[in-house]
Design a protein around this motif. Sequence first.
Motif, PDB file in Angstrom:
ATOM      1  N   TYR A 197       0.595  -8.334 -16.620  1.00 19.06           N
ATOM      2  CA  TYR A 197       0.062  -7.116 -15.986  1.00 19.06           C
ATOM      3  C   TYR A 197      -1.464  -7.198 -16.003  1.00 19.06           C
ATOM      4  CZ  TYR A 197       4.790  -5.321 -16.712  1.00 19.06           C
ATOM      5  OH  TYR A 197       6.157  -5.145 -16.714  1.00 19.06           O
ATOM      6  N   ALA A 210       6.193   6.826  -8.990  1.00 18.29           N
ATOM      7  CA  ALA A 210       6.155   5.392  -9.250  1.00 18.29           C
ATOM      8  C   ALA A 210       7.502   4.773  -8.896  1.00 18.29           C
ATOM      9  CB  ALA A 210       5.822   5.116 -10.708  1.00 18.29           C
ATOM     10  N   ALA A 234       2.968   3.245 -14.596  1.00 17.02           N
ATOM     11  CA  ALA A 234       2.502   3.358 -13.215  1.00 17.02           C
ATOM     12  C   ALA A 234       2.338   4.817 -12.807  1.00 17.02           C
ATOM     13  CB  ALA A 234       3.466   2.639 -12.279  1.00 17.02           C
ATOM     14  N   ASP A 268      -3.207   1.244 -11.798  1.00 15.72           N
ATOM     15  CA  ASP A 268      -3.893   1.414 -10.521  1.00 15.72           C
ATOM     16  C   ASP A 268      -4.734   0.195 -10.141  1.00 15.72           C
ATOM     17  OD1 ASP A 268      -2.749   3.864 -10.243  1.00 15.72           O
ATOM     18  OD2 ASP A 268      -4.626   5.000 -10.199  1.00 15.72           O
ATOM     19  N   THR A 299      -3.111  -6.903  -5.789  1.00 11.52           N
ATOM     20  CA  THR A 299      -2.307  -6.410  -4.671  1.00 11.52           C
ATOM     21  C   THR A 299      -1.489  -7.522  -4.019  1.00 11.52           C
ATOM     22  OG1 THR A 299      -4.231  -6.649  -3.219  1.00 11.52           O
ATOM     23  CG2 THR A 299      -3.841  -4.479  -4.205  1.00 11.52           C
ATOM     24  N   ARG A 332       0.564  -4.377  -7.062  1.00 12.47           N
ATOM     25  CA  ARG A 332       0.811  -3.187  -6.252  1.00 12.47           C
ATOM     26  C   ARG A 332       1.035  -3.599  -4.809  1.00 12.47           C
ATOM     27  NH1 ARG A 332      -3.822   1.202  -6.756  1.00 12.47           N
ATOM     28  NH2 ARG A 332      -2.553   2.076  -5.072  1.00 12.47           N
ATOM     29  N   ASP A 333       2.032  -3.022  -4.171  1.00 16.33           N
ATOM     30  CA  ASP A 333       2.284  -3.262  -2.758  1.00 16.33           C
ATOM     31  C   ASP A 333       1.755  -2.059  -1.986  1.00 16.33           C
ATOM     32  OD1 ASP A 333       3.477  -3.406  -0.140  1.00 16.33           O
ATOM     33  OD2 ASP A 333       4.828  -4.943  -0.938  1.00 16.33           O
ATOM     34  N   LEU A 334       0.562  -2.196  -1.445  1.00 16.44           N
ATOM     35  CA  LEU A 334      -0.109  -1.065  -0.801  1.00 16.44           C
ATOM     36  C   LEU A 334       0.593  -0.626   0.481  1.00 16.44           C
ATOM     37  CD1 LEU A 334      -3.857  -2.090  -1.287  1.00 16.44           C
ATOM     38  CD2 LEU A 334      -2.359  -0.797  -2.819  1.00 16.44           C
ATOM     39  N   GLU A 356       3.493   1.473  -0.529  1.00 16.36           N
ATOM     40  CA  GLU A 356       3.029   2.762  -1.045  1.00 16.36           C
ATOM     41  C   GLU A 356       2.827   3.750   0.100  1.00 16.36           C
ATOM     42  OE1 GLU A 356       0.784   1.113  -5.079  1.00 16.36           O
ATOM     43  OE2 GLU A 356      -0.392   2.136  -3.544  1.00 16.36           O
ATOM     44  N   ARG A 366       2.872   4.933  -6.206  1.00 20.07           N
ATOM     45  CA  ARG A 366       2.561   3.590  -6.665  1.00 20.07           C
ATOM     46  C   ARG A 366       3.833   2.752  -6.580  1.00 20.07           C
ATOM     47  NH1 ARG A 366      -1.478   5.438  -5.678  1.00 20.07           N
ATOM     48  NH2 ARG A 366      -3.337   5.793  -6.961  1.00 20.07           N
ATOM     49  N   ILE A 426       5.172  -0.922  -7.526  1.00 19.46           N
ATOM     50  CA  ILE A 426       4.855  -2.099  -8.343  1.00 19.46           C
ATOM     51  C   ILE A 426       5.979  -3.115  -8.189  1.00 19.46           C
ATOM     52  CG2 ILE A 426       4.260  -2.944 -10.642  1.00 19.46           C
ATOM     53  CD1 ILE A 426       2.326  -0.809  -9.598  1.00 19.46           C
TER      54      ILE A 426
END
Length: 533
Positions: free
Chosen positions: A9, A227, A245, A251, A255, A265-267, A270, A296, A298
């Motif tokens: 992480y 999340a 999350a 945050d 990405t 993170r998969d924008l 999201e 969020r 993840i």
Amino acid sequence: MDFIYQDPYPILKDDTQYRKITSDFVKVEQLGEREILTVDPKGLELLAQEALKDVSFMLRTSHLEKLKAILDDPEATDNDRFVAYNLLQNAVVAIDGELPSCQDTGTAIVMAKKGENVYTGADDAEWLSKGIFNTYQERNLRYSQIVPITMFEEKNSGSNLPAQIDIYAKKGASYEFLFLAKGGGSANKTYLYQQTKSLLNEKSLDAFIRAKIMDLGTSACPPYHLALVIGGTSAESNLAAVKKASAGYFDNLPTSGNMAGQAFRDLEWEKRVQLICQQSAIGAQFGGKYFTHDVRVIRLPRHAASCPVGLGVSCSADRNIKGKITKEGIFVEQLEVNPKRLLPETPPHLEEAVEIDLNQPMAEILKKLSQYPIKTRLKLNGTLIVARDIAHAKIKELLDAGKPMPEYFKNHPVYYAGPAKTPEGMASGSFGPTTAGRMDVYVEEFQKNGGSMVMLAKGNRTKDVMNACKTYGGFYLGSIGGPAAILAKENILSVEVVDFEELGMEAVRKITIKDFPAFIITDDKGNDFFSNL
């Protein structure tokens, strides 16, 4: 193949604003060529005490700014704005440090990362627990922890301990913390779905999310910070990631993924999930756009035969706060100290609420409510009986033993709630609603015996409750989940215990209320607001 390892992480930066509590309790000592950060365990106690105090009465600026954004959004519904405005008002009341923002002052949770060059010479969990203990003893918070004596006998611990404390190892000479005060409503809206590779395509994932979002309902007090975690080397690692999350802890993850299996993170997803939440029309509790503030998503590595998917929320009482200990001192995240600056001078315009006199006979209350459709906004005045889980179980025991339903359950509406401690000179401690769904199993039997004819709480109910209300002529009214402090200050005039005093916060109480806000959610004809979405 070459050996590859990296932090699973990898948080790329920490842009948290901290305030310094003290320079005491820390010193740097030399051990050979190493610098050791020696921390007096009293510093752990102080940090935990300060963090839980702050997060019980204050919220993050970013969270409050999102509430303000709802008021400024022309696409927000009147109900969205009504809830957002009430939650901002609540923050203004809570900042005084007397009435906590939510009556469910939560399970205290600590997640920490202790550097290899940090030395305390103590059981860190014990000292962190002591700091948590101090805050719950000294402040007007609620003791919610129930400890088992035998398999079926339970008692309130009377201290809100035990806390959940998880301490991990890391490199370096700093000690990092995430503190949460996690209420039962949002904790209960944490879901694990054991899926397979077949989920991992656009069509299947979109359909899955649209279905599972409805599992959340409103009982955890939206608007939510949602999340969604897909993958994980185990079910427990997935759910741990969900909690962090939802608290904003991840945050600043990357990405995109890599061959070392880093979390990211998969924008794009999201944005897609946020749109799905808006299209659900659930809104900020009573219909609208703002079921979620943000999302969020993840992505984690997984075993080839598994695909755990976790879903969870941080609720409108977004009680998450970071801390750290370095050679410079002990620090805690800076929360918003002036929420009033975000509150508009005039409240949003709303249609006038219908006033209901609760001091009438029950038949007259039911007759009055029957004149109005679901979604009607109400102002309640008069007497409520307050009862929640254990009290309901005890009343059921009375009925099972052939004894009559208590008259107070027949004569008055019942409010599902349990208060925090009452500040000196006030009529009530923070006193918002609890989740209605936990009492669903009692409704049919209680209404059959003349009780629970009008119920007041938060969240959606099962079909069984709708059927019972249709059969026996009952109603379920929804109260706003979240603004417990302002309800105590402005809407609750008196509180007295009337039964089961030994149950503490779960005792049956009689309260007198003034202009208490509510909505008709389920009526005597079987109509239900949430079923119509």
